[in-house]
Design an enzyme around this catalytic site. Structure first.
Site, PDB file in Angstrom:
ATOM      1  N   ASP A 225       0.831  -1.221   0.000  1.00 50.77           N
ATOM      2  CA  ASP A 225       0.000   0.000   0.000  1.00 50.77           C
ATOM      3  C   ASP A 225       0.856   1.258   0.000  1.00 50.77           C
ATOM      4  O   ASP A 225       0.692   2.146  -0.833  1.00 50.77           O
ATOM      5  CB  ASP A 225      -0.828   0.071   1.296  1.00 50.77           C
ATOM      6  CG  ASP A 225      -2.244  -0.408   1.116  1.00 50.77           C
ATOM      7  OD1 ASP A 225      -2.819  -0.135   0.061  1.00 50.77           O
ATOM      8  OD2 ASP A 225      -2.763  -1.040   2.056  1.00 50.77           O
TER       9      ASP A 225
ATOM     10  N   GLU B   7      -5.182   7.440   0.148  1.00 52.87           N
ATOM     11  CA  GLU B   7      -5.682   6.706   1.312  1.00 52.87           C
ATOM     12  C   GLU B   7      -4.685   6.688   2.480  1.00 52.87           C
ATOM     13  O   GLU B   7      -5.085   6.705   3.632  1.00 52.87           O
ATOM     14  CB  GLU B   7      -6.018   5.270   0.888  1.00 52.87           C
ATOM     15  CG  GLU B   7      -6.779   4.542   1.977  1.00 52.87           C
ATOM     16  CD  GLU B   7      -7.398   3.227   1.526  1.00 52.87           C
ATOM     17  OE1 GLU B   7      -7.107   2.765   0.419  1.00 52.87           O
ATOM     18  OE2 GLU B   7      -8.170   2.677   2.329  1.00 52.87           O
TER      19      GLU B   7
ATOM     20  N   ASP C 286      -6.209   5.496  -4.746  1.00 53.44           N
ATOM     21  CA  ASP C 286      -6.263   4.336  -3.859  1.00 53.44           C
ATOM     22  C   ASP C 286      -5.085   3.443  -4.262  1.00 53.44           C
ATOM     23  O   ASP C 286      -5.105   2.827  -5.334  1.00 53.44           O
ATOM     24  CB  ASP C 286      -7.597   3.585  -4.019  1.00 53.44           C
ATOM     25  CG  ASP C 286      -7.806   2.601  -2.879  1.00 53.44           C
ATOM     26  OD1 ASP C 286      -6.806   2.203  -2.244  1.00 53.44           O
ATOM     27  OD2 ASP C 286      -8.974   2.231  -2.613  1.00 53.44           O
TER      28      ASP C 286
ATOM     29  N   ILE D 296      -3.860   0.586  -3.136  1.00 56.77           N
ATOM     30  CA  ILE D 296      -4.333  -0.791  -3.369  1.00 56.77           C
ATOM     31  C   ILE D 296      -5.801  -0.808  -2.990  1.00 56.77           C
ATOM     32  O   ILE D 296      -6.167  -0.742  -1.818  1.00 56.77           O
ATOM     33  CB  ILE D 296      -3.602  -1.851  -2.526  1.00 56.77           C
ATOM     34  CG1 ILE D 296      -2.141  -1.959  -2.953  1.00 56.77           C
ATOM     35  CG2 ILE D 296      -4.286  -3.227  -2.714  1.00 56.77           C
ATOM     36  CD1 ILE D 296      -1.401  -3.128  -2.335  1.00 56.77           C
ATOM     37  N   ASP D 297      -6.640  -0.864  -4.003  1.00 55.32           N
ATOM     38  CA  ASP D 297      -8.074  -0.967  -3.768  1.00 55.32           C
ATOM     39  C   ASP D 297      -8.404  -2.453  -3.788  1.00 55.32           C
ATOM     40  O   ASP D 297      -8.026  -3.159  -4.723  1.00 55.32           O
ATOM     41  CB  ASP D 297      -8.804  -0.222  -4.891  1.00 55.32           C
ATOM     42  CG  ASP D 297     -10.297  -0.252  -4.705  1.00 55.32           C
ATOM     43  OD1 ASP D 297     -10.753  -0.235  -3.553  1.00 55.32           O
ATOM     44  OD2 ASP D 297     -11.004  -0.300  -5.727  1.00 55.32           O
TER      45      ASP D 297
ATOM     46  N   THR E 295      -7.976  -4.511  -0.691  1.00 55.16           N
ATOM     47  CA  THR E 295      -6.881  -5.095   0.101  1.00 55.16           C
ATOM     48  C   THR E 295      -7.157  -6.556   0.457  1.00 55.16           C
ATOM     49  O   THR E 295      -6.237  -7.367   0.481  1.00 55.16           O
ATOM     50  CB  THR E 295      -6.651  -4.291   1.395  1.00 55.16           C
ATOM     51  OG1 THR E 295      -7.904  -3.934   1.927  1.00 55.16           O
ATOM     52  CG2 THR E 295      -5.888  -3.035   1.127  1.00 55.16           C
TER      53      THR E 295
ATOM     54  N   ASP F   3     -12.321   5.389  -3.771  1.00 50.96           N
ATOM     55  CA  ASP F   3     -12.889   4.087  -4.127  1.00 50.96           C
ATOM     56  C   ASP F   3     -13.764   4.155  -5.378  1.00 50.96           C
ATOM     57  O   ASP F   3     -14.283   3.117  -5.822  1.00 50.96           O
ATOM     58  CB  ASP F   3     -13.713   3.525  -2.960  1.00 50.96           C
ATOM     59  CG  ASP F   3     -12.817   2.911  -1.883  1.00 50.96           C
ATOM     60  OD1 ASP F   3     -11.823   2.268  -2.256  1.00 50.96           O
ATOM     61  OD2 ASP F   3     -13.108   3.084  -0.691  1.00 50.96           O
TER      62      ASP F   3
HETATM   63  N1  LIG Z   1     -17.747  -1.648   5.714  1.00 52.64           N
HETATM   64  C1  LIG Z   1     -17.520  -1.309   4.458  1.00 52.64           C
HETATM   65  N2  LIG Z   1     -18.551  -1.151   3.597  1.00 52.64           N
HETATM   66  C2  LIG Z   1     -18.347  -0.831   2.330  1.00 52.64           C
HETATM   67  N3  LIG Z   1     -17.125  -0.657   1.780  1.00 52.64           N
HETATM   68  C3  LIG Z   1     -16.084  -0.789   2.587  1.00 52.64           C
HETATM   69  C4  LIG Z   1     -16.217  -1.135   3.953  1.00 52.64           C
HETATM   70  N4  LIG Z   1     -14.991  -1.223   4.486  1.00 52.64           N
HETATM   71  C5  LIG Z   1     -14.136  -0.932   3.503  1.00 52.64           C
HETATM   72  N5  LIG Z   1     -14.782  -0.669   2.366  1.00 52.64           N
HETATM   73  C6  LIG Z   1     -14.226  -0.246   1.095  1.00 52.64           C
HETATM   74  O1  LIG Z   1     -14.408  -1.216   0.086  1.00 52.64           O
HETATM   75  C7  LIG Z   1     -13.228  -1.260  -0.693  1.00 52.64           C
HETATM   76  C8  LIG Z   1     -13.043  -2.588  -1.344  1.00 52.64           C
HETATM   77  O2  LIG Z   1     -13.845  -2.600  -2.456  1.00 52.64           O
HETATM   78  P1  LIG Z   1     -14.967  -3.645  -2.735  1.00 52.64           P
HETATM   79  O3  LIG Z   1     -15.943  -3.626  -1.632  1.00 52.64           O
HETATM   80  O4  LIG Z   1     -15.492  -3.334  -4.075  1.00 52.64           O
HETATM   81  O5  LIG Z   1     -14.204  -4.983  -2.861  1.00 52.64           O
HETATM   82  S1  LIG Z   1     -14.280  -6.250  -1.948  1.00 52.64           S
HETATM   83  O6  LIG Z   1     -14.862  -7.289  -2.722  1.00 52.64           O
HETATM   84  O7  LIG Z   1     -15.040  -5.974  -0.777  1.00 52.64           O
HETATM   85  O8  LIG Z   1     -12.884  -6.487  -1.615  1.00 52.64           O
HETATM   86  C9  LIG Z   1     -12.147  -1.010   0.299  1.00 52.64           C
HETATM   87  O9  LIG Z   1     -11.057  -0.472  -0.370  1.00 52.64           O
HETATM   88  P2  LIG Z   1      -9.594  -0.757   0.198  1.00 52.64           P
HETATM   89  O10 LIG Z   1      -9.630  -0.339   1.637  1.00 52.64           O
HETATM   90  O11 LIG Z   1      -8.766   0.127  -0.623  1.00 52.64           O
HETATM   91  O12 LIG Z   1      -9.362  -2.195   0.001  1.00 52.64           O
HETATM   92  C10 LIG Z   1     -12.750  -0.021   1.259  1.00 52.64           C
HETATM   93  O13 LIG Z   1     -12.481   1.303   0.924  1.00 52.64           O
HETATM   94 MG   LIG Z   2     -10.338   1.110  -1.742  1.00 57.62          MG
END
Ligand SMILES: Nc1ncnc2c1ncn2[C@@H]1O[C@H](COP(=O)(O)OS(=O)(=O)O)[C@@H](OP(=O)(O)O)[C@H]1O
Ligand SMILES: [Mg+2]
Length: 348
Positions: A46, A71, A134, A136-137, A139, A286
């Site tokens: 990240d 992020e 982002d 690493i989107d 994670t 995101d």
């Molecule tokens: N509680 C909750 N509800 C909704 N979304 C959340 C939540 N927590 C995190 N995130 C955000 O979701 C990002 C990951 O994307 P996705 O949800 O599309 O992918 S995944 O299938 O869930 O991994 C993830 O991105 P990254 O943190 O960059 O991985 C978060 O920004």
């Molecule tokens: Mg993300």
């Protein structure tokens, strides 16, 4: 084309960051099961990804003022107990730059690394230009060995004007069904768009790009839909109710990260629905890159009430209930199914 220079810099930045992330993910997957539950690799990747994107953008666009909403920040890394992590990040960044071979640069110091991370501290807003990153989107997908993306957009006066999505594990062929999970064709896809110019895709390791479009289907029965892999990130029961009302026949394709926007932009599926659990606030990083990749490919991105997403309000998006994405023909029926399903759910 007003943002050509920025777009080229953005493509270079995310491609380099993707290489760094792939190196970390490959090492992670080769290691034993115990270390896969360890969050350190994703932390290192990240931060490393954020450093590389920030470094490349500033180097390529040297004359301009630089603002980025990203992020990560360096707060934790500056603590005494993080010195080994900081050392590993610095080594990884320098190794990635050196193996790239495209230019000779002086190695970055640990202080440089911290300051490149902190150049992502902007709050964005409605004035001027701001990069949105982002690093690493997805994670969780990254740790699982699944899908993730390096997502970089740019705002100009509050609007997303360009976006680039590097999806290192997304095949350049279709992922229209869950069979993609077993595909060996993991060569990586790079999507990019600038306002008014359409969306293009190329292999992450190639240079030939082609224009992509969302599917033109009007028939919900033919429409497959994407959603988050993680049940904690979206209400799978609600999306299943909406899909049923709409007449969708096939099961959802669950993919981590903004790779969903990329796949939709090239017509792999027709719909993306995202309904986080109550209390969650969406972040601009995101959605910024993914949103323009889909809209420039002819798609529509709105909240559950049909309002376009507003990226001008700082780090958060104030959306009504959820985010839905599809083509222009299907959007009225999707909005109707969403409205009815939400009413039904609230009356239970
Ligand atoms: N509680 C909750 N509800 C909704 N979304 C959340 C939540 N927590 C995190 N995130 C955000 O979701 C990002 C990951 O994307 P996705 O949800 O599309 O992918 S995944 O299938 O869930 O991994 C993830 O991105 P990254 O943190 O960059 O991985 C978060 O920004
Ligand atoms: Mg993300």
């Amino acid at each position: 084309m007003p943002y050509n220079k920025e777009l080229e810099a953005a493509k270079k930045a995310v491609s380099r960051a993707a290489r760094l992330c792939q190196r970390v993910q490959e090492a992670l997957l080769q290691s034993d099961v115990q270390s896969k539950s360890d969050k350190t690799p994703v932390t290192v990747a990240d931060y490393g990804s954020q450093v590389l994107v920030s470094f490349v953008l500033q180097k390529e666009l040297s004359s301009e003022s630089f603002s980025m909403v990203a992020e990560e920040d360096s707060g934790d890394l500056r603590k005494e107990e993080s010195s080994e992590t900081l050392r590993r990040i610095t080594e990884l960044v320098n190794d990635t730059l050196a193996t790239d071979g495209s230019e000779s640069i002086n190695a970055l110091s640990q202080e440089d690394v911290l300051s490149f991370i902190d150049s992502g501290k902007s709050d964005g807003g409605s004035q001027g230009r701001h990069w949105v990153l982002d690093p690493i989107d997805g994670t969780k997908g990254f740790l699982r060995g699944g899908q993730y993306a390096i997502a970089l957009g740019m705002l100009d006066e509050g609007k997303v004007v360009l976006g680039v999505l590097a999806c290192p594990n997304l095949p350049i062929t279709s992922v229209a069904s869950n069979d993609y999970l077993t595909s060996l064709d993991k060569i990586g896809s790079l999507f990019f768009a600038q306002v008014g110019e359409g969306t293009y895709m190329q292999s992450l390791y190639g240079s030939q790009s082609s224009k992509v479009h969302v599917t033109g289907t009007e028939n919900p029965e033919e429409a497959s839909f994407f959603e988050s892999f993680e049940a904690a990130h979206t209400m799978h029961d609600l999306t299943s109710l909406i899909a049923k009302k709409l007449g969708v026949k096939v099961p959802p394709v669950r993919i981590d990260s903004q790779a969903k926007y990329g796949a939709l932009s090239r017509g792999d599926g027709a719909i993306y629905m995202r309904f986080p659990h109550k209390g969650y606030r969406e972040k601009i990083w995101d959605h910024a890159a993914g949103c323009i990749v889909v809209t420039e490919a002819g798609g529509v991105v709105t909240d559950a009430a049909g309002h376009p997403l507003d990226f001008s309000k700082g780090k958060h998006l104030d959306v009504d209930t959820g985010i839905i994405v599809t083509n222009q023909k299907l959007m009225p029926a999707l909005l109707k199914a969403v409205r009815e399903s939400l009413q039904e759910k609230s009356s239970l």
